[in-house]
Every structure is written in structure tokens, then in C-alpha cells.
Design an enzyme around this catalytic site. Sequence first.
Site, mmCIF file in Angstrom:
data_model
loop_
_atom_site.group_PDB
_atom_site.id
_atom_site.type_symbol
_atom_site.label_atom_id
_atom_site.label_comp_id
_atom_site.label_asym_id
_atom_site.label_seq_id
_atom_site.Cartn_x
_atom_site.Cartn_y
_atom_site.Cartn_z
ATOM 1 N N HIS A 177 0.855 -1.192 0.000
ATOM 2 C CA HIS A 177 0.000 0.000 0.000
ATOM 3 C C HIS A 177 0.887 1.237 0.000
ATOM 4 C CE1 HIS A 177 -3.400 -2.586 1.804
ATOM 5 N NE2 HIS A 177 -3.566 -2.436 0.502
ATOM 6 N N GLU A 180 1.527 3.947 2.926
ATOM 7 C CA GLU A 180 1.972 3.485 4.244
ATOM 8 C C GLU A 180 3.500 3.555 4.307
ATOM 9 O OE1 GLU A 180 -0.087 -0.309 4.462
ATOM 10 O OE2 GLU A 180 -2.019 0.668 4.117
ATOM 11 N N HIS A 310 2.520 -3.222 6.953
ATOM 12 C CA HIS A 310 1.526 -2.210 6.584
ATOM 13 C C HIS A 310 1.501 -1.168 7.699
ATOM 14 C CE1 HIS A 310 -1.021 -4.444 3.511
ATOM 15 N NE2 HIS A 310 -0.197 -5.395 3.917
ATOM 16 N N GLU A 385 0.563 -4.277 11.228
ATOM 17 C CA GLU A 385 0.086 -2.918 11.028
ATOM 18 C C GLU A 385 0.922 -2.085 12.009
ATOM 19 O OE1 GLU A 385 -2.119 -1.882 8.797
ATOM 20 O OE2 GLU A 385 -2.851 -3.830 8.119
HETATM 21 O O1 0X9 Z 1 -6.968 -3.647 4.323
HETATM 22 C C1 0X9 Z 1 -5.850 -4.149 4.297
HETATM 23 O O2 0X9 Z 1 -5.352 -4.640 3.289
HETATM 24 C C2 0X9 Z 1 -5.003 -4.178 5.585
HETATM 25 N N1 0X9 Z 1 -5.136 -2.953 6.302
HETATM 26 S S1 0X9 Z 1 -4.520 -1.577 5.706
HETATM 27 O O3 0X9 Z 1 -4.984 -0.472 6.507
HETATM 28 N N2 0X9 Z 1 -2.956 -1.598 5.841
HETATM 29 O O4 0X9 Z 1 -4.881 -1.464 4.338
HETATM 30 C C3 0X9 Z 1 -5.480 -5.323 6.437
HETATM 31 C C4 0X9 Z 1 -5.418 -6.656 5.783
HETATM 32 C C5 0X9 Z 1 -4.508 -7.587 6.406
HETATM 33 N N3 0X9 Z 1 -3.377 -6.926 6.955
HETATM 34 C C6 0X9 Z 1 -2.139 -7.327 6.754
HETATM 35 N N4 0X9 Z 1 -1.871 -8.342 5.961
HETATM 36 N N5 0X9 Z 1 -1.225 -6.660 7.384
HETATM 37 ZN ZN ZN Z 2 -1.884 -1.631 4.116
#
Ligand code: 0X9
Ligand code: ZN
Length: 437
Positions: A177, A180, A310, A385
Site C-alpha cells: 500500500h 503506508e 503495513h 500494522e
Molecule cells: O486492508 C488491508 O489490506 C489491511 N489494512 S490496511 O490499513 N494496511 O490497508 C489489512 C489486511 C490484512 N493486513 C495485513 N496483511 N497486514
Molecule cells: Zn496496508
Amino acid sequence: MTSFLHLVIINFVVICSSRAYVTYDNYKVYRVYLDSPGKVNRFSKIHKLIPNLDVWNENVADKSIDVMVPPEDQDEFTDSLSSYRIQQEVFISNVAELIEKYSEASYSNRLGGEFNWTSYHTYEQIVGWLESLTQTYPEKVTKVVLGKSHYGVDIVGVKLVLNPNATRVAIVEGGIHAREWIAPATVTYILNAFLTSGLERVRNVAESMIWYFVPSLNPDGYNRTFHEDRLHRKNLQVVNGSNCSYFTGGNGIGTDLNRNFDYMWIEADGESPCSVAYAGPEPFSAPETRAMKALVEQVSDSLDLYICFHSFGQLVLFPYGHTTDPVDNYYEQYAIARMAADELEAYNGTEYFVGNIAEIIYVATGGSLDWVKATHGTRLTYGFELRDQGQYGFLLPPDQIIDTGEETLNAVMVLVEQLFRLDLLTFTHPSGQGSFT
Ligand code: 0X9
Ligand code: ZN
């Protein structure tokens, strides 16, 4: 003026303005308390009416979400919340101010100079640094090109082998992402510590595995966060027939790479091309996810640890995202994550929650972590995270990079040490093997 020239000028202005840096003047981030299923439903209705909301995060601890709202929608947003008796407070009063405030420090290293962890770096600088490592440590560090981004940029990682006898593989993914920024910074911090730390514990961990570090899996998106839109999240693949150019922030053009992997693809969300979590037209439609797939497939027989970074929220997550049902080795994954989080917290008090993705954050499908676990049965798979809990969100000040890096390094060391302890526990099993010294 001829009408032709007029048209050219108008077009020029439109093209230029669509490429201008998105400023986020007076955009606010609200913390919205959704402490009952009814409120969650009512919030979805509001979201449908105001599509250009960007949900930055969901917070398990206080059942709230952080939502960025453009100035023109703020009255309607807060009025709708009040009419539904949903509580809110302003968490960031002007997003532009934060972007500005830290841009000086954040971009200071743009023009060269030593690579460091006191500022954030462009993709070019990160790749430059990785390449310099292959020269400084030619025996230990090898450049790995996983593939190309949608715009044809090499997705560069490195392979780190400090002990030729190491056989087991770990992959560290960052920056899937774009906005981030702390994720690539943390990946490079850990890689640097593995190469330079004098601490025996760090060296042992670094030497115990074959490492692949991929600081930024989304170069196009990351570049865009420097030059056009600090809050871009997805890659930059435009979907034929859709026009998402009016959307900003996490929404707008591109595919959410963390929804594009082929496990339970599009089961949970990501159908609308302009949405923040657009899953793409089909699984692995993005060259960036295919690049990671290729790396994982190349090493999957020996892959025992997959970590993706993330932000934000301070969580250690593990599969799955589609269900709260426990993964096969739930207790192993959970206990080790908790130990890692405890050690992280002990370093300077940064609190972390631990758990299954669907349970602790939200139902989300097509993520890299779930695909790795489900397809390759990798024993330990974790998503961090990183900092913070919404005070700065994606705009984490660069003076927090080093502390974030150091505390996270502590957690990663626990993951590796416990991975090898699992072997000790299974030594009686005929297939048990241990190589940690
Ligand atoms: O929505 C997502 O893809 C992740 N949260 S974020 O705010 N970074 O976009 C959460 C999904 C699973 N998280 C990880 N694999 N860290
Ligand atoms: Zn993310």
C-alpha cells in the site's frame, strides 16, 4: 484566438491540473464510534451517499473507525452522523497541514546524501541503497528483480545470505500500500540491522535464514505518493471504461494489490473500480502481485516465514481474512505473535493487539498473507500494522522511523527464534529438522 488553440489550452490546463499535487486543504479525519451493528449499518448508508470518504482505519480497541472527509462533504457527514446518533470527534483537523509539516523533513533526502532512517525516501533512493549493498557486501547481498510494475519499473528486492548453511527462507514484504510510508522504511531498517548490528542476538537471527527483502512492492503507487497524491494506496492500473480521476486519497485509480491475490478473491470487498480496496478485474491481474507470486513459488518449498508490513493500527495479524474460524496452526501463530508483540511493547511501550485478520481488523480477502498460507502452507505468516493508532495515521512523522524500526526488529527476532523452537518441539517427529545455532 482560434477555437482550436483554445481547445489545446483548455486541454493543457485540465491535464496539468489533474497531475498537480493533491493538497488535502481542510480535509479532516474523524474518529467515528460504531459500537453496535446498527451503527455499522447506518454508517454504510452514509458512505453510499458520500462516496469520497476514505476510511483510513478500523480500531478494534474502541470500536471506532477513522474517516477522512473532504471539506465540501463535512457538513453533510457530521449532520448525518448526528441524525443517526453516531458519536464522532475530529482526530486530524487539517490533513494538508500534516503533509506540509513533515514534507520538509520527509523529502529532505531527495537530492542525495546518505541513506538514513531520519527521513522517508523515494523509490529511486531505496533502490539505489539496495544496489549499494550489493557492492558493499557482494558475498552476502544479491539484487533480485521480482518483475515490473504496471509502468514498467523494476520491483527490486534483495536476497540476504549471511550463513551459507542456512536452508530455510523468509520473505519480508513492504509497501504493498503506497501511502503506508513507514512500511518500506521499516523493511530497510531491519535489513540494515541484519547487516550491521553488533548484537549477537540480531546476528544469530539474521544468519539463521535465507532472507528476501522487498521494501516496496508497489513502486508506481509509492512514486505517486511523492509526486501527486500523498494518500494514494493502490497501484496505477486504470480499469477500462471507468473514470476514477475525481477521487483522491486511497480511492481513485488502481487496483488494491492486497485484494488481488488468488485466495477467496473478491469474496469480501473490492468490486467497484474507484473504491479504496478494488480487487482488480481478476485475481493476479496486477503485475506487482504476479511478481510476488513468482518469488514465493520459486522458494515455497523452503519458505517458513512470510512477513508483510503495513500501517497503521499497531497489530500483528495472521490468516485468515475471510473467516474468523481458526487457521490450522492458530495457537502456534497466535502464541508466537503475542510473544513478539510483548517484546515489541517492552522496548518502548508501544501497545499491540494480536489476532486473526477477520477477527481483529475486518473481513478482507485476496491479501498476500492469506494466499501464501493457503496455497503454500507456510508455517508462520504475519502481517504487521505498524505505528500509530491514528494520531498521525499514514502521515507518521519521520522522527518515529528509528523507534518503529527498532521495536519491530525486536518482534521479528522473536518470530524467528520461535520458528526454530518449533523445530525443537517437533524433533521427535521423523520430519523434524533444526538448524538454529
Ligand atoms: O486492508 C488491508 O489490506 C489491511 N489494512 S490496511 O490499513 N494496511 O490497508 C489489512 C489486511 C490484512 N493486513 C495485513 N496483511 N497486514
Ligand atoms: Zn496496508
